[in-house]
Motif scaffolding. Structure first.
Motif, PDB file in Angstrom:
ATOM      1  N   ARG A 140      -9.676 -11.602 -12.825  1.00  0.00           N
ATOM      2  CA  ARG A 140     -10.100 -11.220 -14.176  1.00  0.00           C
ATOM      3  C   ARG A 140     -11.604 -11.409 -14.361  1.00  0.00           C
ATOM      4  O   ARG A 140     -12.256 -10.608 -15.036  1.00  0.00           O
ATOM      5  CB  ARG A 140      -9.330 -12.034 -15.231  1.00  0.00           C
ATOM      6  CG  ARG A 140      -7.886 -11.624 -15.399  1.00  0.00           C
ATOM      7  CD  ARG A 140      -7.302 -12.206 -16.673  1.00  0.00           C
ATOM      8  NE  ARG A 140      -7.351 -13.671 -16.678  1.00  0.00           N
ATOM      9  CZ  ARG A 140      -6.384 -14.461 -16.219  1.00  0.00           C
ATOM     10  NH1 ARG A 140      -5.281 -13.917 -15.688  1.00  0.00           N
ATOM     11  NH2 ARG A 140      -6.493 -15.771 -16.265  1.00  0.00           N
TER      12      ARG A 140
ATOM     13  N   ASN B 176     -15.018  -3.577 -14.670  1.00  0.00           N
ATOM     14  CA  ASN B 176     -13.659  -3.013 -14.718  1.00  0.00           C
ATOM     15  C   ASN B 176     -13.150  -2.574 -13.344  1.00  0.00           C
ATOM     16  O   ASN B 176     -12.410  -1.603 -13.226  1.00  0.00           O
ATOM     17  CB  ASN B 176     -13.596  -1.835 -15.702  1.00  0.00           C
ATOM     18  CG  ASN B 176     -12.173  -1.575 -16.168  1.00  0.00           C
ATOM     19  OD1 ASN B 176     -11.361  -2.499 -16.266  1.00  0.00           O
ATOM     20  ND2 ASN B 176     -11.852  -0.320 -16.448  1.00  0.00           N
ATOM     21  N   MET B 177     -13.553  -3.319 -12.294  1.00  0.00           N
ATOM     22  CA  MET B 177     -12.999  -3.044 -10.966  1.00  0.00           C
ATOM     23  C   MET B 177     -11.865  -4.028 -10.704  1.00  0.00           C
ATOM     24  O   MET B 177     -12.091  -5.238 -10.645  1.00  0.00           O
ATOM     25  CB  MET B 177     -14.068  -3.161  -9.873  1.00  0.00           C
ATOM     26  CG  MET B 177     -13.510  -2.895  -8.469  1.00  0.00           C
ATOM     27  SD  MET B 177     -14.782  -2.870  -7.168  1.00  0.00           S
ATOM     28  CE  MET B 177     -15.365  -1.175  -7.302  1.00  0.00           C
ATOM     29  N   PRO B 178     -10.626  -3.540 -10.536  1.00  0.00           N
ATOM     30  CA  PRO B 178      -9.475  -4.430 -10.396  1.00  0.00           C
ATOM     31  C   PRO B 178      -9.292  -4.925  -8.969  1.00  0.00           C
ATOM     32  O   PRO B 178      -9.912  -4.431  -8.024  1.00  0.00           O
ATOM     33  CB  PRO B 178      -8.308  -3.538 -10.811  1.00  0.00           C
ATOM     34  CG  PRO B 178      -8.741  -2.166 -10.377  1.00  0.00           C
ATOM     35  CD  PRO B 178     -10.240  -2.127 -10.565  1.00  0.00           C
ATOM     36  N   GLN B 179      -8.426  -5.946  -8.825  1.00  0.00           N
ATOM     37  CA  GLN B 179      -7.943  -6.462  -7.547  1.00  0.00           C
ATOM     38  C   GLN B 179      -8.969  -7.258  -6.730  1.00  0.00           C
ATOM     39  O   GLN B 179      -8.661  -7.743  -5.651  1.00  0.00           O
ATOM     40  CB  GLN B 179      -7.384  -5.314  -6.672  1.00  0.00           C
ATOM     41  CG  GLN B 179      -6.222  -4.568  -7.292  1.00  0.00           C
ATOM     42  CD  GLN B 179      -5.739  -3.420  -6.422  1.00  0.00           C
ATOM     43  OE1 GLN B 179      -5.425  -2.351  -6.911  1.00  0.00           O
ATOM     44  NE2 GLN B 179      -5.697  -3.644  -5.112  1.00  0.00           N
TER      45      GLN B 179
ATOM     46  N   ARG C 228      -4.864  -7.836  -3.015  1.00  0.00           N
ATOM     47  CA  ARG C 228      -6.208  -8.160  -3.483  1.00  0.00           C
ATOM     48  C   ARG C 228      -7.228  -7.796  -2.395  1.00  0.00           C
ATOM     49  O   ARG C 228      -6.878  -7.708  -1.220  1.00  0.00           O
ATOM     50  CB  ARG C 228      -6.312  -9.640  -3.847  1.00  0.00           C
ATOM     51  CG  ARG C 228      -5.331 -10.019  -4.953  1.00  0.00           C
ATOM     52  CD  ARG C 228      -5.235 -11.530  -5.149  1.00  0.00           C
ATOM     53  NE  ARG C 228      -4.298 -11.865  -6.215  1.00  0.00           N
ATOM     54  CZ  ARG C 228      -2.991 -12.038  -6.062  1.00  0.00           C
ATOM     55  NH1 ARG C 228      -2.455 -11.897  -4.852  1.00  0.00           N
ATOM     56  NH2 ARG C 228      -2.223 -12.326  -7.078  1.00  0.00           N
TER      57      ARG C 228
ATOM     58  N   GLN D 178     -13.176  -8.449 -12.721  1.00  0.00           N
ATOM     59  CA  GLN D 178     -12.876  -7.211 -13.435  1.00  0.00           C
ATOM     60  C   GLN D 178     -13.672  -7.096 -14.729  1.00  0.00           C
ATOM     61  O   GLN D 178     -14.013  -5.993 -15.175  1.00  0.00           O
ATOM     62  CB  GLN D 178     -11.371  -7.120 -13.725  1.00  0.00           C
ATOM     63  CG  GLN D 178     -10.940  -5.758 -14.260  1.00  0.00           C
ATOM     64  CD  GLN D 178      -9.437  -5.561 -14.219  1.00  0.00           C
ATOM     65  OE1 GLN D 178      -8.706  -6.434 -13.764  1.00  0.00           O
ATOM     66  NE2 GLN D 178      -8.966  -4.421 -14.686  1.00  0.00           N
ATOM     67  N   SER D 179     -13.987  -8.239 -15.332  1.00  0.00           N
ATOM     68  CA  SER D 179     -14.748  -8.214 -16.584  1.00  0.00           C
ATOM     69  C   SER D 179     -16.177  -7.710 -16.386  1.00  0.00           C
ATOM     70  O   SER D 179     -16.837  -7.320 -17.355  1.00  0.00           O
ATOM     71  CB  SER D 179     -14.791  -9.624 -17.198  1.00  0.00           C
ATOM     72  OG  SER D 179     -15.535 -10.517 -16.378  1.00  0.00           O
TER      73      SER D 179
ATOM     74  N   HIS E   7      -8.043   4.314  -9.696  1.00  0.00           N
ATOM     75  CA  HIS E   7      -8.749   3.508 -10.703  1.00  0.00           C
ATOM     76  C   HIS E   7     -10.014   4.157 -11.260  1.00  0.00           C
ATOM     77  O   HIS E   7     -10.540   3.669 -12.275  1.00  0.00           O
ATOM     78  CB  HIS E   7      -9.104   2.152 -10.131  1.00  0.00           C
ATOM     79  CG  HIS E   7      -7.921   1.347  -9.679  1.00  0.00           C
ATOM     80  ND1 HIS E   7      -7.015   0.800 -10.558  1.00  0.00           N
ATOM     81  CD2 HIS E   7      -7.483   1.022  -8.428  1.00  0.00           C
ATOM     82  CE1 HIS E   7      -6.077   0.147  -9.877  1.00  0.00           C
ATOM     83  NE2 HIS E   7      -6.337   0.276  -8.584  1.00  0.00           N
TER      84      HIS E   7
ATOM     85  N   THR F 272     -20.102  -5.381  -9.404  1.00  0.00           N
ATOM     86  CA  THR F 272     -19.122  -6.414  -9.065  1.00  0.00           C
ATOM     87  C   THR F 272     -19.541  -7.216  -7.841  1.00  0.00           C
ATOM     88  O   THR F 272     -19.195  -8.401  -7.711  1.00  0.00           O
ATOM     89  CB  THR F 272     -17.741  -5.772  -8.824  1.00  0.00           C
ATOM     90  OG1 THR F 272     -17.446  -4.860  -9.891  1.00  0.00           O
ATOM     91  CG2 THR F 272     -16.646  -6.820  -8.782  1.00  0.00           C
TER      92      THR F 272
END
Length: 388
Positions: free
Chosen positions: A160, A167-170, A258, A163-164, A384, A294
């Protein structure tokens, strides 16, 4: 009879004068010895205690920590430091807290090592022994302070935080690599052999120590791999990653679902995503933008680390084993500083910091390499970033 008595008194006076002269001679000898002792005491360099005799601003400049946080470090390390007592001079042993202070000031690289040694009232040789001892104790605690998240809640929290940013997940970590110079000392056996044979051989050679670290979004070092040049092939960056423990942990599905982020010097894989070299559409451009934002905490983490501990940017001296302990100890000390929000090293922007540490230059691999892994990245981008 009267003359005889006078003569006897004269002889008695002469004896008394001689005794006084002998006593005076003894006193003079004792005085000279005492003056020699006093001069020796005066010549002995007086040690000062920086925690008591330096103000907070000056202390932060020299030791790269606040006094409060330095006290924490001393309490963590104190009980594990071995004290070397010299049989003839126990009272001149360097106190443990001053050993820790002098080692950390040396690690900061704020001045010439000789000045650091003089400031703490020790020789350069003793200073080297102290720093090796402190580094050894600190590195033994590495598993407590340098670790990837283990529980599900820790992994989710780290994802998280990444991602904050964009907004790139995992994403569970950002991986960056650099080098440190090491003046590698010859072994005792090699030195003796050279002396006996009469040959002129260099006592030390310079080597490159390759570092790979994984940073979280809060600029803490979560994983560290340290290797010498002779362990790697010419394609250094991918080889370093392929030999690392973190890659093995991903292959064992410890971080299932991940990913790590890496720069262009690395090969894209199922667990390590790199930027798209030649973006061909809007989705890939958006992915590259998100990747850069990120990935930035790893670059900043490395630069803060190098800035706090100046010896990383100069040259380590000793064996590879001692250098490895020192680098590990510095990673541990960095994480402590980040945990405690230590303000001693002023926060700086990424653009101001980029020259502090040298990164691997991008080595673009042939496009045929890792096509399957690149397909994984394409699927990730499609899932994504295609709708943005």
């Amino acid at each position: 009879m009267k003359d005889i008595n006078v003569f006897k008194r004269f002889l008695s006076d002469v004896k008394y004068v001689n005794e006084l002269r002998q006593l005076q001679h003894i006193n003079d000898s004792c005085s000279r010895q005492n003056r020699g002792t006093i001069n020796k005491v005066k010549r002995r360099r007086a040690r000062f205690h920086p925690m008591e005799q330096m103000n907070e601003i000056e202390f932060r400049k020299k030791y790269r920590y606040t006094k409060e946080n330095m006290r924490r470090i001393i309490e963590i390390v104190r009980d594990d430091i071995e004290v070397d007592y010299y049989q003839s001079m126990k009272r001149n042993q360097v106190p443990i807290d001053l050993q820790i202070l002098s080692a950390i000031r040396f690690f900061g690289g704020t001045e010439h090592p000789q000045l650091t040694a003089m400031a703490h009232g020790v020789s350069l040789h003793t200073m080297a022994k102290i720093t090796r001892r402190v580094a050894s104790v600190l590195s033994s605690k590495a598993s407590r302070y340098i670790r990837m998240p283990a529980t599900l809640s820790e992994k989710e929290r780290m994802m998280r935080s990444f991602q904050s940013l964009s907004n790139m997940p995992q994403v569970i970590g950002a991986l960056v690599q650099t080098t440190v110079r090491l003046q590698l000392e010859a072994s005792r056996g090699q030195a003796n052999k050279s002396c006996h044979s009469g040959t002129q051989s260099p006592m030390a050679t310079e080597e490159l120590v390759h570092l790979q670290l994984v940073s979280d979004a809060e600029h803490k070092i979560r994983d560290l791999d340290i290797r010498l040049s002779d362990e790697l092939d010419l394609n250094t960056a991918p080889e370093l990653f392929s030999l690392s423990r973190i890659k093995e942990r991903f292959e064992q599905n410890e971080f299932r679902g991940r990913i790590l982020l890496g720069n262009d010097s690395l090969s894209c894989s199922s667990s390590l995503f790199t930027p798209v070299q030649y973006p061909r559409n809007k989705s890939e451009e958006l992915y590259n933008q998100a990747h850069a934002v990120t990935f930035a905490p790893a670059v900043k983490c490395l630069n803060i680390w190098f800035r706090r501990f100046g010896i990383l940017g100069s040259e380590l001296l000793g064996t590879f084993g001692s250098a490895k302990q020192t680098i590990t100890a510095l990673a541990l000390l960095h994480n402590m500083a980040m945990d405690w929000n230590d303000p001693s090293v002023v926060k700086f922007t990424l653009s101001d910091a980029e020259s502090n540490a040298s990164f691997y230059k991008p080595i673009f691999l042939p496009s045929a390499h890792g096509l399957e892994e690149q397909r994984n990245r394409k699927e990730f981008i499609k899932s994504h970033f295609s709708g943005n």
